[in-house]
Design a protein around this motif. Sequence first.
Motif, mmCIF file in Angstrom:
data_model
loop_
_atom_site.group_PDB
_atom_site.id
_atom_site.type_symbol
_atom_site.label_atom_id
_atom_site.label_comp_id
_atom_site.label_asym_id
_atom_site.label_seq_id
_atom_site.Cartn_x
_atom_site.Cartn_y
_atom_site.Cartn_z
ATOM 1 N N LEU A 76 -11.452 -35.204 -30.408
ATOM 2 C CA LEU A 76 -10.988 -36.300 -31.240
ATOM 3 C C LEU A 76 -9.373 -36.245 -30.778
ATOM 4 O O LEU A 76 -8.867 -37.480 -30.870
ATOM 5 N N GLN A 77 -8.716 -35.430 -30.711
ATOM 6 C CA GLN A 77 -7.320 -35.361 -30.233
ATOM 7 C C GLN A 77 -6.772 -34.049 -29.445
ATOM 8 O O GLN A 77 -7.683 -33.132 -29.458
ATOM 9 N N VAL A 78 -5.830 -34.244 -28.385
ATOM 10 C CA VAL A 78 -5.309 -33.280 -27.516
ATOM 11 C C VAL A 78 -3.896 -32.897 -28.163
ATOM 12 O O VAL A 78 -3.375 -33.484 -28.020
ATOM 13 N N PHE A 79 -3.878 -31.538 -28.119
ATOM 14 C CA PHE A 79 -2.770 -31.019 -28.383
ATOM 15 C C PHE A 79 -2.153 -29.931 -27.242
ATOM 16 O O PHE A 79 -2.943 -29.379 -26.834
ATOM 17 N N LYS A 80 -0.791 -30.142 -27.195
ATOM 18 C CA LYS A 80 -0.343 -29.176 -26.467
ATOM 19 C C LYS A 80 0.398 -27.986 -26.945
ATOM 20 O O LYS A 80 1.508 -28.280 -27.720
ATOM 21 N N VAL A 81 -0.032 -26.568 -26.843
ATOM 22 C CA VAL A 81 0.500 -25.733 -27.438
ATOM 23 C C VAL A 81 1.232 -24.759 -26.372
ATOM 24 O O VAL A 81 0.599 -24.532 -25.591
ATOM 25 N N THR A 82 2.176 -24.413 -27.036
ATOM 26 C CA THR A 82 3.310 -23.721 -25.932
ATOM 27 C C THR A 82 2.679 -22.191 -25.735
ATOM 28 O O THR A 82 2.251 -21.379 -26.811
ATOM 29 N N GLY A 83 2.481 -21.803 -24.507
ATOM 30 C CA GLY A 83 1.860 -20.466 -24.148
ATOM 31 C C GLY A 83 0.329 -20.506 -24.058
ATOM 32 O O GLY A 83 -0.293 -19.585 -23.565
ATOM 33 N N ALA A 84 -0.311 -21.872 -24.618
ATOM 34 C CA ALA A 84 -1.919 -21.654 -24.400
ATOM 35 C C ALA A 84 -2.136 -22.858 -23.799
ATOM 36 O O ALA A 84 -3.429 -23.077 -23.486
ATOM 37 N N GLY A 85 -1.164 -23.822 -23.396
ATOM 38 C CA GLY A 85 -1.682 -25.055 -22.628
ATOM 39 C C GLY A 85 -2.415 -26.066 -23.623
ATOM 40 O O GLY A 85 -2.105 -26.198 -24.751
ATOM 41 N N LYS A 86 -3.349 -26.685 -23.030
ATOM 42 C CA LYS A 86 -3.811 -28.095 -23.787
ATOM 43 C C LYS A 86 -4.851 -27.409 -24.622
ATOM 44 O O LYS A 86 -5.777 -26.706 -24.043
ATOM 45 N N VAL A 87 -4.959 -27.972 -25.866
ATOM 46 C CA VAL A 87 -6.202 -27.303 -26.722
ATOM 47 C C VAL A 87 -6.661 -28.852 -27.527
ATOM 48 O O VAL A 87 -5.971 -29.579 -27.630
ATOM 49 N N ALA A 88 -8.080 -28.863 -27.330
ATOM 50 C CA ALA A 88 -8.779 -30.060 -27.855
ATOM 51 C C ALA A 88 -9.326 -29.746 -29.112
ATOM 52 O O ALA A 88 -9.959 -29.092 -29.342
ATOM 53 N N GLY A 89 -8.860 -30.682 -30.232
ATOM 54 C CA GLY A 89 -9.222 -30.739 -31.366
ATOM 55 C C GLY A 89 -10.505 -31.478 -31.362
ATOM 56 O O GLY A 89 -10.646 -32.650 -30.998
ATOM 57 N N CYS A 90 -11.820 -30.797 -31.821
ATOM 58 C CA CYS A 90 -13.013 -31.442 -31.430
ATOM 59 C C CYS A 90 -13.990 -31.316 -33.045
ATOM 60 O O CYS A 90 -13.394 -30.555 -33.973
ATOM 61 N N GLN A 91 -14.866 -32.008 -32.811
ATOM 62 C CA GLN A 91 -15.782 -32.204 -34.076
ATOM 63 C C GLN A 91 -17.360 -31.969 -33.300
ATOM 64 O O GLN A 91 -17.594 -32.585 -32.265
#
Length: 839
Positions: free
Chosen positions: A750-765
Motif C-alpha cells: 500500500l505504501q513504502v516507508f524509508k526507515v533509518t537503519g532499516a532501509g525501505k519497508v513496505a506497508g502491506c495488506q
Amino acid sequence: MTDTKDGDRKNSTLGLRGGTETSHVRQSFSHGRSKSVTVEHKRKRVVVPKPGGNNPAAAKARGAGQNLSDKEVERRRAALMAAKAQEAERIKKEKEAAAAREAELERLRAEKEAAERAEKEREIAEQRAAAEAAEKKAAEEAAAAANAKSRAKAQPQKAAEPAIDPAAAQAQASRAEAGRPVRKGGDNKQPQAEEKRGRGGRNSDNRRRSGKLTISSATDEGGRQRSMAAMKRRQEREKRKTQSQSGEREKVVRDVKIPDAITVQELANRMAERVAAVVKALMQNGIMATQNETIDADTAVLIVEEFGHRVSRVSEADVEDVIIQASDDDEGSLAPRPPVVTIMGHVDHGKTSLLDAIRKTNVVTGEAGGITQHIGAYQVKTSDDTPITFLDTPGHAAFTSMRARGANVTDIVILVVAADDSVMPQTIEAISHAQAAKVPMIVAINKIDKPGADANKVRTQLLSHEVVVEEMGGEVLDVEVSATTGQGLEQLLENIALQSEILDLKANPERQAEGAVIEAKLDVGRGPVATVLVQKGTLRRGDIFVVGEQWGKVRALINDRGERVNEAGPSVPVEVLGLNGTPEAGDVLNVVENEAKAREISSYRERIAKDKRAAAGSATTLDQLLAKAKADEDVQELPIVVKSDVQGSAEAIVQALEKISTDEIRVRVLHSGVGAVTESDVTLAEASGAPIIGFNVRANATARESANQKGVEIRYYSIIYDLVDDVKKAASGMLSPEIRETFIGYAKILQVFKVTGAGKVAGCQVTEGVARRSAGVRLLRDNVVIHEGKLKTLKRFKDEVREVHSGQECGMAFEKYEDIREDDVIEIFETEEIERNLD
C-alpha cells in the motif's frame, strides 16, 4: 788421619747401608764415537717382620683393621695356594695344547709340501716323456724320408759318385741311424757341424727346456687360466683366419615370417643377422629404433628384402590355428554320449528341488535364501544305468547370463513352471534363451500336488509364447511332476531318454578335448578352479590347455561327487585344477600340444582383450572428450568394489548394479573379482572412496585391519537381491531431493516507508492466506517476478510477529533488496523437500 777421614767422607755416599752401587759403561755410536755412562744399581730393600707377624695375610688383615682367627688365616692361605695351583695347571694345559697345534700344523704343512713336490715331479716326468716321444717320432720320420730319397736317387747317381772313404761311409751310416740327413761327398767338416747342431740345435734345446724347473711352474698350483675375453678374442682371430683362407662364405637365404608387429631383435634372430646390422639398416632408412623396440610389418619387410631374404607374411591371429576346431569327425570314430540337460525357469518354481528329487540329494538347503546362485553341474544315472548330465541354472533376474550360457551348452532344456504360479518373467526369458539356441524343450509343470494348482492354465499361457505342448496339439513334451512327492519323475526321465534318442547324440572321445567353462572360482587352498563341461574328446590329467585368456596344465580332475578321476569324456562335468588364473564363465577350453603354444595363445588373447577394453573406455576425439566431461559433471557416481566366490556371481552382480544407474546417478563398479577381499582391494576402495561388497567371501586378517585403519566399509552378502536392494537405497540417498512448493498467501504493498537503519519497508495488506516470517517470498510487478528471496522482517504495528493473517496490515522488508513500489504484489510460499527413490 783427619785428612784421610775427610777424604773418606768425600768418597762415601750418605744413605742406607748398601743402598746404591755404581758402575761405568761405555756406549758406542756411529762414526766411531763413544761415551762413558754411569749406571746405578739399587739393592732391594728387605723388611724384617716383627715378631708374630710372619703371616703376610694376617698382617694385611690386621693392617685393614680386621681381627682374623688362625683358622681363617689358614683357610685363606689354603684357598690361595689352590688358586695358584689351578692357574699353574691351566697355563700348563694351554702350553701343551699350543704345542700340539703347532705340531699338527707342522705335520700338515709337511704333507702339503710333499704332495706338491710329488705333483711337480710327476708333471716334469710327463713333460720329459712327451718331449722324448715327440723327438723320437720326428727322428723316425726324418730317417724314413732320407732312406726313401736315397733309394730313389741311387740308380742315376751311382756312376757319378766318387769313391767313398770307408771311414766316411761308416760315419754316414751312423748319422742315418741317428735320424740326421746324409750329405753328399765325404766332407770331414760335415759331421762336426751336425754334431754341433745336435748339441745346440732346436730339438736339444726343447729337450733341455722341457725338464727345466722354473719358478712359475713350481709355484703355480692350479695352472693359470685364460680369461673369457681372451678366449673370445682367440676364437675371433681363428674365425677371421679361417674366413680369409677359405674366402667369402656363401650367403644363406632364409624364409622369414613377418607378423603384424615384431621387435628388432626378434627380426634379427629370424634372419640370423647381427642386431647391430639390422639397427644400422633401419637408421639408413630414417628409422631410429633400438633392439627392443617394435616395428610394423611393412618396415620389417623392407629390411628383410634389403638383407636378401625371402618374406613370408603371417597374421598374429594365426597362433590360434593350432587349436583343433570342430571339424567333421569320421563316422567310425563317433560314439554315443550322454545328453546334457539344463533346468531353467522362474525363481522359486522348484528347479533345484526337482533336481534334488532326481539325484536323491538335498542341495537346495545349501543355497543362501533357498535360491540357486551358481550353475550346478551333476551327472545322474537312471534305473537302466543311462547317464544324464544336468545343469541347474539360477532363476533370479540378475542371472540372465548364466541362463544364456546354460542354454548354449545344452542338448535339452527342461522348462520348470509352477502350477500354482504359472508363467512368470524369468520363465519367458528362459523360453527366449532356449528358442535362440534352437534347443528342444520339455515342460515340467511342478508343484502339481499343491492346492490351487492348475496345469491347463500353464499350458494355455505357454501358447502366447509359441510353446505348444502335446496336449494342445504341439510337439513340445510336457510332464506334470512334484518334487515333494516324486510324482512324474520317471516319466520325465523317459521323455529325456526319448528326446536324446531322437537327437542321436554322438562325439569322438579320442580327439583332443574341448569344453565350456560353466563356472569359475578362486579357491584358497586349491587356487583357480573351473567347472568344465567336456563337449568333445577326452580331458586327461597332464593335458595342457588354453581357456580364454588363461592357460594351464591339468593337475587334477574332480567329478560332481568330489572324487578324483584321471579323465573325463564327452558330456561329463568336472572341476579342473591347474590354471594360472581364473577364467571367465563361458570361455571355451581347448587342449593344445605343448606349453609354448599355450603361452603364446594366452598372451595373444590377453593383449587383444586389453586393447578392446582400452578402446571401449577411451574417447578418441576432442568432441568426445568434452561431451564425456560435461556428462560426468551432471551425473553423480557411486563407486563400488565387488568380490565374489565364483565368476558367474560376480558377472551377475555387475550386470544387476549397472541396471540401477539412471541419468542422474551412475553405479560404477571399479573392480570385480573372484576370491577373498585382499589388502589391494582396500587400497583401491580407499583411493576412490568406495565401499567393498563381498558376496559369499570374507576379508582376510590383513585386509580387515587395513580397512579398520583407513575407514573403508566392507559389507558381506549371501543373497543377491539383498545386495541389489541395499545398493539401490544407497544410490537413492545420493539423489538430490525433490523440492515441492506450497503457496500460502498474497500481500499487496500500500505504501513504502524509508526507515533509518532499516532501509525501505513496505506497508502491506494480506489479501489472501497468511504471511509467515520463515516463508519464501516473490515480488511481482505487473504479474512478472522481479525478485525471489526471504523476508528480513515482518511486523505488526511495532512488534515483530511470526505470521499475519488475511485482511490484516503489516510491515515487510526484504533481505538484500529494496526496489519496492506501491501496488506491487508479494507472493508468499513454503518449500518442502521430498526424498526420491530409484524404481
